[in-house]
Design a protein around this motif. Structure first.
Motif, PDB file in Angstrom:
ATOM      1  N   ILE A 159       0.855  -1.172   0.000  1.00  0.00           N
ATOM      2  CA  ILE A 159       0.000   0.000   0.000  1.00  0.00           C
ATOM      3  C   ILE A 159       0.901   1.235   0.000  1.00  0.00           C
ATOM      4  O   ILE A 159       2.080   1.162   0.355  1.00  0.00           O
ATOM      5  N   GLY A 160       0.346   2.348  -0.431  1.00  0.00           N
ATOM      6  CA  GLY A 160       1.163   3.552  -0.503  1.00  0.00           C
ATOM      7  C   GLY A 160       0.327   4.764  -0.849  1.00  0.00           C
ATOM      8  O   GLY A 160      -0.886   4.776  -0.648  1.00  0.00           O
ATOM      9  N   GLU A 161       0.990   5.783  -1.391  1.00  0.00           N
ATOM     10  CA  GLU A 161       0.318   6.998  -1.823  1.00  0.00           C
ATOM     11  C   GLU A 161       0.389   7.093  -3.339  1.00  0.00           C
ATOM     12  O   GLU A 161       1.445   6.865  -3.938  1.00  0.00           O
ATOM     13  N   LEU A 162      -0.719   7.431  -3.945  1.00  0.00           N
ATOM     14  CA  LEU A 162      -0.832   7.515  -5.394  1.00  0.00           C
ATOM     15  C   LEU A 162      -1.105   8.960  -5.791  1.00  0.00           C
ATOM     16  O   LEU A 162      -2.146   9.513  -5.448  1.00  0.00           O
ATOM     17  N   GLU A 163      -0.143   9.553  -6.498  1.00  0.00           N
ATOM     18  CA  GLU A 163      -0.319  10.913  -6.991  1.00  0.00           C
ATOM     19  C   GLU A 163      -1.074  10.876  -8.311  1.00  0.00           C
ATOM     20  O   GLU A 163      -0.979   9.905  -9.079  1.00  0.00           O
ATOM     21  N   VAL A 164      -1.814  11.949  -8.582  1.00  0.00           N
ATOM     22  CA  VAL A 164      -2.562  12.032  -9.825  1.00  0.00           C
ATOM     23  C   VAL A 164      -1.620  11.833 -11.006  1.00  0.00           C
ATOM     24  O   VAL A 164      -0.518  12.373 -11.044  1.00  0.00           O
ATOM     25  N   GLY A 165      -2.028  10.992 -11.947  1.00  0.00           N
ATOM     26  CA  GLY A 165      -1.199  10.683 -13.095  1.00  0.00           C
ATOM     27  C   GLY A 165      -0.501   9.344 -13.002  1.00  0.00           C
ATOM     28  O   GLY A 165       0.091   8.882 -13.982  1.00  0.00           O
ATOM     29  N   GLY A 166      -0.559   8.706 -11.811  1.00  0.00           N
ATOM     30  CA  GLY A 166      -0.031   7.351 -11.708  1.00  0.00           C
ATOM     31  C   GLY A 166       1.277   7.181 -10.978  1.00  0.00           C
ATOM     32  O   GLY A 166       1.858   6.092 -11.003  1.00  0.00           O
ATOM     33  N   PHE A 283      -3.615   5.595  -0.765  1.00  0.00           N
ATOM     34  CA  PHE A 283      -4.174   6.903  -0.457  1.00  0.00           C
ATOM     35  C   PHE A 283      -3.943   7.768  -1.694  1.00  0.00           C
ATOM     36  O   PHE A 283      -2.811   7.932  -2.141  1.00  0.00           O
ATOM     37  N   VAL A 284      -5.017   8.287  -2.245  1.00  0.00           N
ATOM     38  CA  VAL A 284      -4.939   9.020  -3.514  1.00  0.00           C
ATOM     39  C   VAL A 284      -4.794  10.510  -3.237  1.00  0.00           C
ATOM     40  O   VAL A 284      -5.524  11.080  -2.425  1.00  0.00           O
ATOM     41  N   SER A 291     -10.165   9.429  -2.616  1.00  0.00           N
ATOM     42  CA  SER A 291      -9.126   9.587  -1.600  1.00  0.00           C
ATOM     43  C   SER A 291      -8.470   8.256  -1.247  1.00  0.00           C
ATOM     44  O   SER A 291      -7.392   8.238  -0.647  1.00  0.00           O
ATOM     45  N   TRP A 292      -9.109   7.134  -1.615  1.00  0.00           N
ATOM     46  CA  TRP A 292      -8.581   5.809  -1.238  1.00  0.00           C
ATOM     47  C   TRP A 292      -9.116   4.775  -2.202  1.00  0.00           C
ATOM     48  O   TRP A 292     -10.259   4.868  -2.675  1.00  0.00           O
ATOM     49  N   MET A 293      -8.293   3.757  -2.491  1.00  0.00           N
ATOM     50  CA  MET A 293      -8.745   2.603  -3.258  1.00  0.00           C
ATOM     51  C   MET A 293      -8.056   1.360  -2.718  1.00  0.00           C
ATOM     52  O   MET A 293      -6.905   1.402  -2.296  1.00  0.00           O
ATOM     53  N   ALA A 294      -8.797   0.240  -2.685  1.00  0.00           N
ATOM     54  CA  ALA A 294      -8.227  -1.002  -2.159  1.00  0.00           C
ATOM     55  C   ALA A 294      -8.848  -2.198  -2.851  1.00  0.00           C
ATOM     56  O   ALA A 294     -10.046  -2.231  -3.131  1.00  0.00           O
ATOM     57  N   ASN A 295      -8.013  -3.192  -3.100  1.00  0.00           N
ATOM     58  CA  ASN A 295      -8.429  -4.447  -3.715  1.00  0.00           C
ATOM     59  C   ASN A 295      -8.814  -5.425  -2.613  1.00  0.00           C
ATOM     60  O   ASN A 295      -7.949  -6.043  -1.978  1.00  0.00           O
ATOM     61  N   ASN A 296     -10.111  -5.564  -2.355  1.00  0.00           N
ATOM     62  CA  ASN A 296     -10.583  -6.465  -1.302  1.00  0.00           C
ATOM     63  C   ASN A 296     -10.276  -7.924  -1.605  1.00  0.00           C
ATOM     64  O   ASN A 296     -10.056  -8.726  -0.698  1.00  0.00           O
ATOM     65  N   THR A 297     -10.296  -8.279  -2.879  1.00  0.00           N
ATOM     66  CA  THR A 297     -10.086  -9.675  -3.257  1.00  0.00           C
ATOM     67  C   THR A 297      -8.691 -10.130  -2.864  1.00  0.00           C
ATOM     68  O   THR A 297      -8.509 -11.211  -2.287  1.00  0.00           O
ATOM     69  N   LYS A 298      -7.676  -9.322  -3.152  1.00  0.00           N
ATOM     70  CA  LYS A 298      -6.311  -9.690  -2.767  1.00  0.00           C
ATOM     71  C   LYS A 298      -6.104  -9.518  -1.267  1.00  0.00           C
ATOM     72  O   LYS A 298      -5.424 -10.334  -0.631  1.00  0.00           O
TER      73      LYS A 298
END
Length: 467
Positions: A159-166, A283-284, A291-298
């Motif tokens: 997990i980490g921080e994701l800046e706009v643009g990838g 954390f976006v 503001s956040w995204m997570a893969n529940n399946t993994k």
């Protein structure tokens, strides 16, 4: 450890005084000893209530002053079955005090420890609390019990921080991040399973608190729900404000009114095939709708298969505020608008072109209208000894699962100490009734003690996601 035995008959000694300055009125107290006051003719209520009108009612109401002797076997009503309320119930039992937890949950206890499972597709989503960290040894003891039972585990995924643009920056591996093995909700059931003196009533929406005969009488739309020596408010927002507005607890109500809460949209989305994303949570930064995204399946199933893959996306607080509607009745046009805006935000965050992301085959939006605190008094709990009423919740010390648990523990021990004193020196037990609030820092989805200091983030290596 204090233990309380059989209940003895008690005599009434209840006095009402206006605010905190008026003198007691013996005649008024005397008139309430034999029978309940004659109810006034009900007035037709208008839909809803403005914040101004609730504030006015709260500040002008008369203060309850209990002077009746405490029971030898007192009971506490806890309104709210989230982490704070359940921790309070557990630690009251450790001190020999019985309690009843009233909760509005239809599917189960836990409040924001929510996990949603969708059948027959076998989809799973943590749609509220995503993970938690541990910083306090008292909370660590509770977590160790969950670890021993196999209810929680460390989240080893990236997990980490994701800046706009990838641009993605991984967070350091320390402190450990914990998740529920089968989602967060079973943790609530685990707390309850450790008790034998805790009763649970749900789904139940306590609508009125009446002080009478030295006890608190609870009711739900006119239906009685018992009488208790003390009450605990373990939830917040408009419902708690309305409940306290005419309860006879102006000091408690005043502190609750100072609380400011954010609104957050959750988008649950299931995709047939894995998204081209190497991380499990982020954390976006720099995207208005995410503001956040997570893969529940993994995260929960450790699946690396071709699908389905279940993702939880959270909006920013600003987006939630701008698109806020009654969460119990979300208009379909608003739901569609929010969904499309959030999916577009995911593409922007990842640096993908508009419309390039695979469309999910399942979506659901949910508004957390009173999501997380944005200010705090920075104290473990609030307690009014004259009204025998307290408040616990994460917002009193922060915005985390740990803060909620510690607040519940603190109030439980405070009430038990008050009971043990016999209530003879009530002023010594007043806490948190006049504390000032200050802004609360943290992520839009809460606080995670010890997670990702600026120095650690600066040392982490960022890399650009492929598009």
């Amino acid at each position: 450890m204090a233990t309380f035995f059989a209940t003895l008959p008690k005599t009434l000694a209840l006095t009402l005084v206006s605010g905190s300055q008026s003198k007691p009125n013996p005649k008024k107290a005397s008139s309430m000893q034999g029978q309940k006051p004659t109810p006034r003719k009900p007035r037709k209520a208008s839909y809803g209530a403005s914040r101004k009108s609730i504030l006015k009612k709260s500040f002008n109401q008369e203060q309850v002053m209990f002077t009746a002797p405490l029971s030898d076997d007192p009971a506490v009503a806890i309104i709210g079955g989230g982490m704070a309320g359940l921790s309070c119930a557990l630690y009251l039992e450790k001190r020999g005090v019985r309690s009843t937890v009233f909760d509005t949950g239809v599917h189960g206890l836990g409040g924001r420890m929510g996990t949603r499972m969708i059948d027959p597709q076998s989809l799973i989503f943590d749609h509220a609390a995503q993970f938690f960290t541990v910083g306090d040894p008292r909370f660590a003891q509770l977590v160790d019990g969950w670890l021993e039972k196999g209810l929680v585990q460390q989240w080893q995924g990236m997990i980490g921080e994701l800046e706009v643009g990838g641009q993605f920056v991984p967070l350091p591996s320390l402190p450990p991040r914990y998740i529920g093995v089968n989602g967060m909700r079973p943790l609530a059931d685990s707390i309850l399973s450790q008790t034998t003196m805790v009763n649970v009533v749900r789904p139940c929406w306590i609508s009125k608190l009446d002080p009478f005969n030295g006890m608190w009488h609870l009711s739900e739309n006119g239906k009685p729900h018992g009488q208790y020596d003390a009450i605990v408010i373990a939830h917040n927002g408009k419902c708690a404000n309305r409940l306290l507005a005419s309860s006879g607890l102006p000091l408690v109500a005043r502190q609750m009114k100072k609380l400011e809460l954010s609104s957050i949209w959750a988008l649950l989305a299931a995709f047939e095939d894995p998204l081209p994303i190497p991380f499990e949570g982020a954390f976006v930064k720099g995207v208005d709708s995410i503001s956040w995204m997570a893969n529940n399946t993994k995260k929960l199933l450790h699946s690396l298969s071709s699908g389905p893959h279940c993702w939880t996306f959270f909006s920013t607080a600003a987006f939630g505020k701008r698109n806020k509607v009654p969460q119990e009745n979300i208009p379909s046009v608003t739901a569609e608008k929010v969904k499309e805006a959030m999916l577009a935000g995911v593409e922007t965050a990842l640096g993908h072109s508009a419309g390039s992301l695979n469309r999910p085959f399942y979506t659901r939006v949910q508004l957390w209208g009173a999501a997380l605190p944005t200010n705090t008094p920075g104290i473990p709990c609030i307690f009014d000894p004259h009204g025998r009423a307290g408040i616990c919740g994460d917002w009193l010390m922060g915005s985390s699962l740990e803060a909620a648990s510690l607040s519940g523990m603190a109030l439980a021990n405070h009430i038990a100490d008050y009971f043990q004193s016999g209530g003879a020196r009530p002023d010594e037990f007043a806490v948190g009734l006049h504390n000032e609030f200050h802004p609360l820092e943290g992520h839009d989805i809460g606080q995670f003690p010890g997670l990702g200091s600026k120095e650690q983030m600066d040392e982490a290596q960022a890399y650009q996601l492929s598009t």
